[in-house]
Design a protein around this motif. Structure first.
Motif, PDB file in Angstrom:
ATOM      1  N   ASN A  43      21.315 118.791  -2.053  1.00  0.00           N
ATOM      2  CA  ASN A  43      21.167 117.855  -3.166  1.00  0.00           C
ATOM      3  C   ASN A  43      22.146 116.684  -3.053  1.00  0.00           C
ATOM      4  O   ASN A  43      21.781 115.531  -3.331  1.00  0.00           O
ATOM      5  CB  ASN A  43      21.385 118.581  -4.494  1.00  0.00           C
ATOM      6  CG  ASN A  43      21.095 117.684  -5.688  1.00  0.00           C
ATOM      7  OD1 ASN A  43      19.963 117.342  -5.949  1.00  0.00           O
ATOM      8  ND2 ASN A  43      22.151 117.281  -6.392  1.00  0.00           N
TER       9      ASN A  43
ATOM     10  N   SER B 215       9.606 105.276   2.287  1.00  0.00           N
ATOM     11  CA  SER B 215      10.380 105.583   3.481  1.00  0.00           C
ATOM     12  C   SER B 215       9.700 104.963   4.690  1.00  0.00           C
ATOM     13  O   SER B 215       8.471 104.951   4.789  1.00  0.00           O
ATOM     14  CB  SER B 215      10.497 107.106   3.673  1.00  0.00           C
ATOM     15  OG  SER B 215      11.040 107.421   4.941  1.00  0.00           O
TER      16      SER B 215
ATOM     17  N   LEU C 247       6.590 112.248   1.804  1.00  0.00           N
ATOM     18  CA  LEU C 247       7.452 111.861   0.697  1.00  0.00           C
ATOM     19  C   LEU C 247       6.677 112.054  -0.604  1.00  0.00           C
ATOM     20  O   LEU C 247       5.736 111.316  -0.890  1.00  0.00           O
ATOM     21  CB  LEU C 247       7.894 110.406   0.841  1.00  0.00           C
ATOM     22  CG  LEU C 247       8.892 109.898  -0.200  1.00  0.00           C
ATOM     23  CD1 LEU C 247      10.214 110.640  -0.087  1.00  0.00           C
ATOM     24  CD2 LEU C 247       9.101 108.392  -0.048  1.00  0.00           C
TER      25      LEU C 247
ATOM     26  N   SER D 277       4.126 108.527   2.802  1.00  0.00           N
ATOM     27  CA  SER D 277       4.056 108.786   1.370  1.00  0.00           C
ATOM     28  C   SER D 277       2.898 109.726   1.051  1.00  0.00           C
ATOM     29  O   SER D 277       1.832 109.657   1.663  1.00  0.00           O
ATOM     30  CB  SER D 277       3.870 107.471   0.605  1.00  0.00           C
ATOM     31  OG  SER D 277       3.532 107.706  -0.749  1.00  0.00           O
TER      32      SER D 277
ATOM     33  N   ILE E 174      18.521 102.973  -2.589  1.00  0.00           N
ATOM     34  CA  ILE E 174      17.167 102.438  -2.420  1.00  0.00           C
ATOM     35  C   ILE E 174      16.689 101.724  -3.685  1.00  0.00           C
ATOM     36  O   ILE E 174      17.096 102.052  -4.799  1.00  0.00           O
ATOM     37  CB  ILE E 174      16.153 103.535  -2.026  1.00  0.00           C
ATOM     38  CG1 ILE E 174      15.979 104.557  -3.149  1.00  0.00           C
ATOM     39  CG2 ILE E 174      16.579 104.219  -0.738  1.00  0.00           C
ATOM     40  CD1 ILE E 174      14.888 105.588  -2.860  1.00  0.00           C
TER      41      ILE E 174
ATOM     42  N   TRP F 185      20.879 114.413  -0.366  1.00  0.00           N
ATOM     43  CA  TRP F 185      19.660 113.768  -0.868  1.00  0.00           C
ATOM     44  C   TRP F 185      20.005 112.651  -1.839  1.00  0.00           C
ATOM     45  O   TRP F 185      19.449 111.554  -1.785  1.00  0.00           O
ATOM     46  CB  TRP F 185      18.791 114.832  -1.530  1.00  0.00           C
ATOM     47  CG  TRP F 185      17.484 114.377  -2.119  1.00  0.00           C
ATOM     48  CD1 TRP F 185      17.103 114.479  -3.419  1.00  0.00           C
ATOM     49  CD2 TRP F 185      16.377 113.772  -1.432  1.00  0.00           C
ATOM     50  NE1 TRP F 185      15.826 113.975  -3.585  1.00  0.00           N
ATOM     51  CE2 TRP F 185      15.368 113.538  -2.379  1.00  0.00           C
ATOM     52  CE3 TRP F 185      16.158 113.412  -0.113  1.00  0.00           C
ATOM     53  CZ2 TRP F 185      14.157 112.954  -2.051  1.00  0.00           C
ATOM     54  CZ3 TRP F 185      14.939 112.821   0.224  1.00  0.00           C
ATOM     55  CH2 TRP F 185      13.961 112.598  -0.746  1.00  0.00           C
ATOM     56  N   GLN F 186      20.956 112.910  -2.747  1.00  0.00           N
ATOM     57  CA  GLN F 186      21.357 111.910  -3.727  1.00  0.00           C
ATOM     58  C   GLN F 186      21.964 110.682  -3.043  1.00  0.00           C
ATOM     59  O   GLN F 186      21.740 109.540  -3.470  1.00  0.00           O
ATOM     60  CB  GLN F 186      22.364 112.502  -4.710  1.00  0.00           C
ATOM     61  CG  GLN F 186      22.647 111.618  -5.919  1.00  0.00           C
ATOM     62  CD  GLN F 186      21.424 111.439  -6.800  1.00  0.00           C
ATOM     63  OE1 GLN F 186      20.767 112.415  -7.144  1.00  0.00           O
ATOM     64  NE2 GLN F 186      21.109 110.206  -7.161  1.00  0.00           N
TER      65      GLN F 186
ATOM     66  N   VAL G 195       6.768 110.752  -7.235  1.00  0.00           N
ATOM     67  CA  VAL G 195       7.671 111.083  -8.339  1.00  0.00           C
ATOM     68  C   VAL G 195       7.156 110.464  -9.627  1.00  0.00           C
ATOM     69  O   VAL G 195       6.614 109.363  -9.610  1.00  0.00           O
ATOM     70  CB  VAL G 195       9.120 110.605  -8.057  1.00  0.00           C
ATOM     71  CG1 VAL G 195       9.751 111.431  -6.958  1.00  0.00           C
ATOM     72  CG2 VAL G 195       9.167 109.120  -7.695  1.00  0.00           C
TER      73      VAL G 195
ATOM     74  N   TRP H  83      10.582 103.552  -4.111  1.00  0.00           N
ATOM     75  CA  TRP H  83      10.346 104.912  -3.632  1.00  0.00           C
ATOM     76  C   TRP H  83       9.425 104.886  -2.412  1.00  0.00           C
ATOM     77  O   TRP H  83       8.220 105.050  -2.508  1.00  0.00           O
ATOM     78  CB  TRP H  83       9.741 105.754  -4.752  1.00  0.00           C
ATOM     79  CG  TRP H  83       9.697 107.228  -4.441  1.00  0.00           C
ATOM     80  CD1 TRP H  83       8.600 107.994  -4.199  1.00  0.00           C
ATOM     81  CD2 TRP H  83      10.818 108.101  -4.313  1.00  0.00           C
ATOM     82  NE1 TRP H  83       8.962 109.293  -3.923  1.00  0.00           N
ATOM     83  CE2 TRP H  83      10.320 109.396  -3.994  1.00  0.00           C
ATOM     84  CE3 TRP H  83      12.199 107.927  -4.433  1.00  0.00           C
ATOM     85  CZ2 TRP H  83      11.149 110.495  -3.798  1.00  0.00           C
ATOM     86  CZ3 TRP H  83      13.035 109.028  -4.243  1.00  0.00           C
ATOM     87  CH2 TRP H  83      12.501 110.290  -3.929  1.00  0.00           C
TER      88      TRP H  83
ATOM     89  N   LYS I 252      21.124 109.480  -0.279  1.00  0.00           N
ATOM     90  CA  LYS I 252      20.037 108.694   0.305  1.00  0.00           C
ATOM     91  C   LYS I 252      19.259 107.936  -0.771  1.00  0.00           C
ATOM     92  O   LYS I 252      18.703 106.867  -0.517  1.00  0.00           O
ATOM     93  CB  LYS I 252      19.081 109.606   1.073  1.00  0.00           C
ATOM     94  CG  LYS I 252      19.721 110.386   2.209  1.00  0.00           C
ATOM     95  CD  LYS I 252      20.253 109.460   3.288  1.00  0.00           C
ATOM     96  CE  LYS I 252      20.830 110.269   4.452  1.00  0.00           C
ATOM     97  NZ  LYS I 252      21.395 109.386   5.501  1.00  0.00           N
ATOM     98  N   ILE I 253      19.205 108.511  -1.963  1.00  0.00           N
ATOM     99  CA  ILE I 253      18.431 107.905  -3.046  1.00  0.00           C
ATOM    100  C   ILE I 253      19.180 106.743  -3.697  1.00  0.00           C
ATOM    101  O   ILE I 253      18.582 105.719  -4.049  1.00  0.00           O
ATOM    102  CB  ILE I 253      18.089 108.965  -4.116  1.00  0.00           C
ATOM    103  CG1 ILE I 253      17.094 109.975  -3.551  1.00  0.00           C
ATOM    104  CG2 ILE I 253      17.527 108.316  -5.378  1.00  0.00           C
ATOM    105  CD1 ILE I 253      16.791 111.119  -4.487  1.00  0.00           C
ATOM    106  N   ASP I 254      20.496 106.887  -3.860  1.00  0.00           N
ATOM    107  CA  ASP I 254      21.278 105.900  -4.619  1.00  0.00           C
ATOM    108  C   ASP I 254      21.085 104.450  -4.161  1.00  0.00           C
ATOM    109  O   ASP I 254      20.941 103.554  -5.001  1.00  0.00           O
ATOM    110  CB  ASP I 254      22.766 106.272  -4.571  1.00  0.00           C
ATOM    111  CG  ASP I 254      23.084 107.481  -5.447  1.00  0.00           C
ATOM    112  OD1 ASP I 254      22.281 107.777  -6.365  1.00  0.00           O
ATOM    113  OD2 ASP I 254      24.125 108.126  -5.220  1.00  0.00           O
TER     114      ASP I 254
END
Length: 248
Positions: free
Chosen positions: A14, A29, A87, A34, A24, A17-18, A90, A27, A20-22
């Motif tokens: 986690n 890749s 991906l 997707s 962007i 993962w976080q 969400v 949503w 990598k998300i912060d």
């Protein structure tokens, strides 16, 4: 065992993962397809070759379950298989995930009160709606949608007829999610995973005996399982925010 999983595996995954998300802004890749492009990318590869195809969607089959199923399938003679990530859409929940796996031009939240999804104004919930969306997307091919239990119970001759009469078959399998949906059965999820793997393996056998040579197995979403009650610190620290809240 649960503490080991939560602290030594899940927490570390986690955190990465976080990170990598912060940074962007959207949503998507550049490396992972997707989920919303599943039909165009994966199904389209076979349809462009005019190759018959079965798509099996197993509700809540997380990536590691797919990896175990992969190893079982590859042990069988004359079978080749590979595992690829996608991906997920969400927020990651059944109705959006299932809709993302269909040809999905003009996908929208249909009802903000219950999170149902529509494609071109047609609801995506229920096998009849999904079958109609598949048929309307490309009327040059024969398509159908079935429940996995109905395929498993067919005789080989009937499976051959099904394959002969259809170019694309979507099959919906629900074992893992069905176990985790209610409190009186959620503690059986690990057993449900074993049952799901066995059923999917048998489904592959049944379909190949009916002369279909190409099968895609995927899922709408995965799951994270904990048997203990959640601590207060594990809940989201703030309410949903934004100019418009559609569904929570």
């Amino acid at each position: 065992l649960e503490n080991k999983y939560s602290n030594d595996f899940l927490l570390k995954v986690n955190d990465v993962w976080q990170s990598k998300i912060d940074p962007i802004k959207s949503w998507k890749s550049d490396e992972i397809t997707s989920q919303m492009k599943f039909y165009d990318h994966f199904v389209g590869e076979y349809r462009r070759k005019e190759t018959k195809l079965a798509v099996i969607i197993s509700d809540a089959m997380r990536y590691e379950v797919g990896d175990e199923l992969l190893s079982i399938i590859k042990e069988r003679d004359r079978f080749d298989a590979e595992l690829q990530p996608v991906l997920a859409s969400v927020p990651s929940y059944t109705q959006l995930g299932m809709a993302s796996l269909l040809p999905n031009q003009n996908l929208k939240i249909h009802d903000v009160n219950n999170g149902t999804i529509s494609i071109n104004g047609r609801l995506t919930s229920g096998i009849d709606n999904r079958k109609s969306i598949l048929e309307l997307n490309d009327n040059s091919i024969s398509t159908t949608a079935k429940h996995a239990k109905d395929i498993i119970n067919l005789r080989t001759t009937d499976v051959k007829d099904l394959v002969r009469n259809n170019d694309l078959i979507y099959i919906y399998h629900n074992v893992i999610d069905a176990a985790g949906d209610t409190t009186n059965s959620e503690d059986t999820v690990f057993n449900a995973v074993s049952v799901a793997i066995e059923e999917l393996n048998n489904l592959v056998k049944k379909l190949t005996s009916g002369n279909i040579n190409h099968i895609l197995i995927t899922s709408d979403h995965g799951f994270i399982y904990q048997n203990r009650k959640l601590d207060d610190s594990e809940y989201l620290g703030e309410a949903a925010q934004g100019d418009e809240i559609n569904y929570t």
